[in-house]
Design an enzyme around this catalytic site. Sequence first.
Site, PDB file in Angstrom:
ATOM      1  N   HIS C  14      38.690  87.784  41.143  1.00 47.76           N
ATOM      2  CA  HIS C  14      38.370  89.191  40.857  1.00 47.76           C
ATOM      3  C   HIS C  14      38.893  89.556  39.473  1.00 47.76           C
ATOM      4  O   HIS C  14      39.492  88.752  38.778  1.00 47.76           O
ATOM      5  CB  HIS C  14      38.949  90.140  41.938  1.00 47.76           C
ATOM      6  CG  HIS C  14      40.384  90.489  41.787  1.00 47.76           C
ATOM      7  ND1 HIS C  14      40.902  91.747  42.027  1.00 47.76           N
ATOM      8  CD2 HIS C  14      41.438  89.723  41.411  1.00 47.76           C
ATOM      9  CE1 HIS C  14      42.198  91.745  41.817  1.00 47.76           C
ATOM     10  NE2 HIS C  14      42.558  90.544  41.460  1.00 47.76           N
ATOM     11  N   CYS C  33      45.355  91.564  34.222  1.00 52.17           N
ATOM     12  CA  CYS C  33      44.433  91.636  35.364  1.00 52.17           C
ATOM     13  C   CYS C  33      43.019  92.018  34.925  1.00 52.17           C
ATOM     14  O   CYS C  33      42.077  91.916  35.707  1.00 52.17           O
ATOM     15  CB  CYS C  33      44.932  92.634  36.396  1.00 52.17           C
ATOM     16  SG  CYS C  33      46.550  92.187  37.048  1.00 52.17           S
ATOM     17  N   HIS C  39      40.393  86.254  37.214  1.00 49.67           N
ATOM     18  CA  HIS C  39      41.506  85.451  37.723  1.00 49.67           C
ATOM     19  C   HIS C  39      41.327  85.446  39.249  1.00 49.67           C
ATOM     20  O   HIS C  39      40.271  85.890  39.733  1.00 49.67           O
ATOM     21  CB  HIS C  39      42.865  86.014  37.282  1.00 49.67           C
ATOM     22  CG  HIS C  39      43.184  87.364  37.827  1.00 49.67           C
ATOM     23  ND1 HIS C  39      42.593  88.523  37.349  1.00 49.67           N
ATOM     24  CD2 HIS C  39      43.997  87.766  38.831  1.00 49.67           C
ATOM     25  CE1 HIS C  39      43.052  89.567  38.028  1.00 49.67           C
ATOM     26  NE2 HIS C  39      43.896  89.128  38.943  1.00 49.67           N
ATOM     27  N   HIS C  41      43.209  84.772  43.562  1.00 52.49           N
ATOM     28  CA  HIS C  41      44.372  84.760  44.457  1.00 52.49           C
ATOM     29  C   HIS C  41      44.063  84.013  45.753  1.00 52.49           C
ATOM     30  O   HIS C  41      42.913  83.954  46.177  1.00 52.49           O
ATOM     31  CB  HIS C  41      44.770  86.192  44.842  1.00 52.49           C
ATOM     32  CG  HIS C  41      45.157  87.060  43.689  1.00 52.49           C
ATOM     33  ND1 HIS C  41      46.343  86.925  43.037  1.00 52.49           N
ATOM     34  CD2 HIS C  41      44.505  88.077  43.070  1.00 52.49           C
ATOM     35  CE1 HIS C  41      46.413  87.824  42.050  1.00 52.49           C
ATOM     36  NE2 HIS C  41      45.318  88.529  42.048  1.00 52.49           N
ATOM     37  N   ASP C  79      35.620  84.711  51.248  1.00 48.76           N
ATOM     38  CA  ASP C  79      36.302  83.442  50.949  1.00 48.76           C
ATOM     39  C   ASP C  79      35.537  82.634  49.904  1.00 48.76           C
ATOM     40  O   ASP C  79      34.322  82.426  50.046  1.00 48.76           O
ATOM     41  CB  ASP C  79      36.446  82.616  52.234  1.00 48.76           C
ATOM     42  CG  ASP C  79      37.287  81.376  51.994  1.00 48.76           C
ATOM     43  OD1 ASP C  79      38.262  81.439  51.225  1.00 48.76           O
ATOM     44  OD2 ASP C  79      36.960  80.323  52.587  1.00 48.76           O
ATOM     45  N   HIS C  80      36.246  82.180  48.865  1.00 51.17           N
ATOM     46  CA  HIS C  80      35.635  81.445  47.762  1.00 51.17           C
ATOM     47  C   HIS C  80      34.541  82.274  47.063  1.00 51.17           C
ATOM     48  O   HIS C  80      33.549  81.732  46.579  1.00 51.17           O
ATOM     49  CB  HIS C  80      35.085  80.089  48.230  1.00 51.17           C
ATOM     50  CG  HIS C  80      36.164  79.072  48.468  1.00 51.17           C
ATOM     51  ND1 HIS C  80      36.899  79.026  49.613  1.00 51.17           N
ATOM     52  CD2 HIS C  80      36.652  78.068  47.691  1.00 51.17           C
ATOM     53  CE1 HIS C  80      37.775  78.032  49.550  1.00 51.17           C
ATOM     54  NE2 HIS C  80      37.658  77.439  48.398  1.00 51.17           N
ATOM     55  N   GLU C 125      48.403  89.948  48.294  1.00 46.78           N
ATOM     56  CA  GLU C 125      47.667  89.486  47.122  1.00 46.78           C
ATOM     57  C   GLU C 125      48.430  88.344  46.452  1.00 46.78           C
ATOM     58  O   GLU C 125      47.839  87.386  45.944  1.00 46.78           O
ATOM     59  CB  GLU C 125      47.471  90.638  46.141  1.00 46.78           C
ATOM     60  CG  GLU C 125      46.594  90.281  44.977  1.00 46.78           C
ATOM     61  CD  GLU C 125      46.534  91.383  43.945  1.00 46.78           C
ATOM     62  OE1 GLU C 125      45.446  91.912  43.711  1.00 46.78           O
ATOM     63  OE2 GLU C 125      47.595  91.724  43.361  1.00 46.78           O
TER      64      GLU C 125
END
Lengths: 136, 136, 136, 136, 136, 136
Positions: C14, C33, C39, C41, C79-80, C125
């Site tokens: 994100h 950010c 980037h 998480h 996810d991913h 996060e």
Amino acid sequence: MVFLTRVEHFNAAHKLYNPDWDKEKNEEIFGRCANENWHGHNYELFVTVKAEPDGGTGFVIDAKKLSDIIKDRVIEKVDHKNLNVDVEWMNGKICSTENFVVAIWEALLPALPSAVQLHSIKLYETPRIFVEYFGK
Amino acid sequence: MVFLTRVEHFNAAHKLYNPDWDKEKNEEIFGRCANENWHGHNYELFVTVKAEPDGGTGFVIDAKKLSDIIKDRVIEKVDHKNLNVDVEWMNGKICSTENFVVAIWEALLPALPSAVQLHSIKLYETPRIFVEYFGK
Amino acid sequence: MVFLTRVEHFNAAHKLYNPDWDKEKNEEIFGRCANENWHGHNYELFVTVKAEPDGGTGFVIDAKKLSDIIKDRVIEKVDHKNLNVDVEWMNGKICSTENFVVAIWEALLPALPSAVQLHSIKLYETPRIFVEYFGK
Amino acid sequence: MVFLTRVEHFNAAHKLYNPDWDKEKNEEIFGRCANENWHGHNYELFVTVKAEPDGGTGFVIDAKKLSDIIKDRVIEKVDHKNLNVDVEWMNGKICSTENFVVAIWEALLPALPSAVQLHSIKLYETPRIFVEYFGK
Amino acid sequence: MVFLTRVEHFNAAHKLYNPDWDKEKNEEIFGRCANENWHGHNYELFVTVKAEPDGGTGFVIDAKKLSDIIKDRVIEKVDHKNLNVDVEWMNGKICSTENFVVAIWEALLPALPSAVQLHSIKLYETPRIFVEYFGK
Amino acid sequence: MVFLTRVEHFNAAHKLYNPDWDKEKNEEIFGRCANENWHGHNYELFVTVKAEPDGGTGFVIDAKKLSDIIKDRVIEKVDHKNLNVDVEWMNGKICSTENFVVAIWEALLPALPSAVQLHSIKLYETPRIFVEYFGK
């Protein structure tokens, strides 16, 4: 009011099984957890009590004393045991983590000194499943 | 050479018991772990393989494929099982974590692709006790 | 009333970016950010539901079933993925963890069986930053 | 209302000692924790604030800014310090974790921006003992 | 050969200080760790021994017995102590984690049964710094 | 010889993609990890160096100094970045964790003081997948 939590560890065997149902229904409902030869877990138990800290000690309760009470009332009864077979206060109950956490609350409550209130019992069954109970 | 580790989780019941000894000796040697009604654990299994990363994928091995092999050869056989009763490759062995980790190595080794070498199996029985095996 | 929590894991990319602001202001407010190349998480998602345990099963809810609902409604979608680009229910929202946890609540709530109440969604996060939402 | 928690780490020496009592009584009440040569801990500090997320940023508070405030008001004062000797706001207080968590609340509260409410301070003294304070 | 690791916990105060240097040089070299009023840590100690598992027990060593030896030789001497002042085998040594882990090896080695070899001592000083020693 | 490990944290976006293959083959081989819109992770980086502890400090290396070197050579370059796009030393490489850990070794090695040897780099991509590299 300050909340103090003590964490204790134990491990035990159990199975999920409702005696009112036949084996097929138990397996349908409980899946692998109904294995008649048992399975087991490492449990992490979080006991939280609350009170105004005492003027003399600065303590809600001596964490060592709380640990001794938890060991005497809970850990000694369940550690390296079979929860369905060896634990008197699980007799006649379905051995879910939900029923277990309520039974731990009831086993522990009468042993706590009156200066503290029992706030919650949290119980990790696996690193990804836990239950919590705050009393009635 | 790069080492890749995949961590998997399972839980199981077992007891420590040597059939050549009577109940008293088993209890003397194994203590609470000899409880005839079983106890159990959440196990954390670390499988480490090593290889030169492949030029096309940059992988030692696809971690998803490694996970599938571990699940097929180990997790399916032991998860929610009784290690003494339900697991063929523990038959006739004392069910210590040490013997268990060697048996897992032997169950897993033939299923790994030849492009990787099995380096080690590490097995946590509790958060404070683990064993590791690097082969013969 | 017993509270049951199921923990699920996913990872995603994100960036923090407000389209009403120019690049300079985004970088001033969001710092690293706001990196336009994204980037990401590893997220840990804690879903807590509450109910009286069922008489037949001893369950608040079958933890496997809860896991399936979370996977179907949330994990499959995020996810991913890139949270800003790939996730329909983050469209038009600033992709902060705070906005994300509220959106997860809203995605999950309609899929839960009426026998349980959704109590909270907690989202890590990073190991040092998490948010929690209890509904309106 | 969304809750945001920031976790910070520090380490410090302390002892449990009530100056109104003689050495014998301190040792009787506080045990090993009364060691006159001190002992110490790695502390994990969880600071939770709550607010409606801001429309422009999507933030309850910028987690970096919250971290800076905690570092300025708390970590700088206590990290690598002796809590009984070096920390002004523990003067004249028994250095229990309970009294310490209340003092951290009071040190932090005036420094927080008015847009957020301080919800709780949780402090791990060891991996198995923690306290939590929600204000008066 | 199987490797067995037992993890134990203790906490202690210490400071980094070289008596051959003046206060200024100690502060220049050791920074906050030279605080003359001490600081402290929760330590996690990993003791790894190796052997062929015993035919009768399946054990490298009884993990309970290993724990008792570690407690007798190490934990009793260092838990809730000041490492610079209270621990005989740190006398005259700079109290770095590196020197400490070597001293723990030497304290523990003579107490282990001849059936096992001491493989390594690993010591976490903080969650982000640890040292490991494998003997000479 | 004592081994000292410093753990650092960062987060980043990446995708698995081999430019010699078309989109279909990338998706077939890399699955969800090939998402063209990227995904990401929180990474935990373990850097282990070894040396005889220095007589003056008792240190293998000042852990603060080691942290500064890791931050300067690695964290600054990769934290809140896109590994495929923003990191010079991943140019032209497939962005697997295996290739990444080797690149981190090469970025860090020239910056370490000659008094220590770099022993290993370990990198957690998720809590269940990590790689380790010990040099050629």
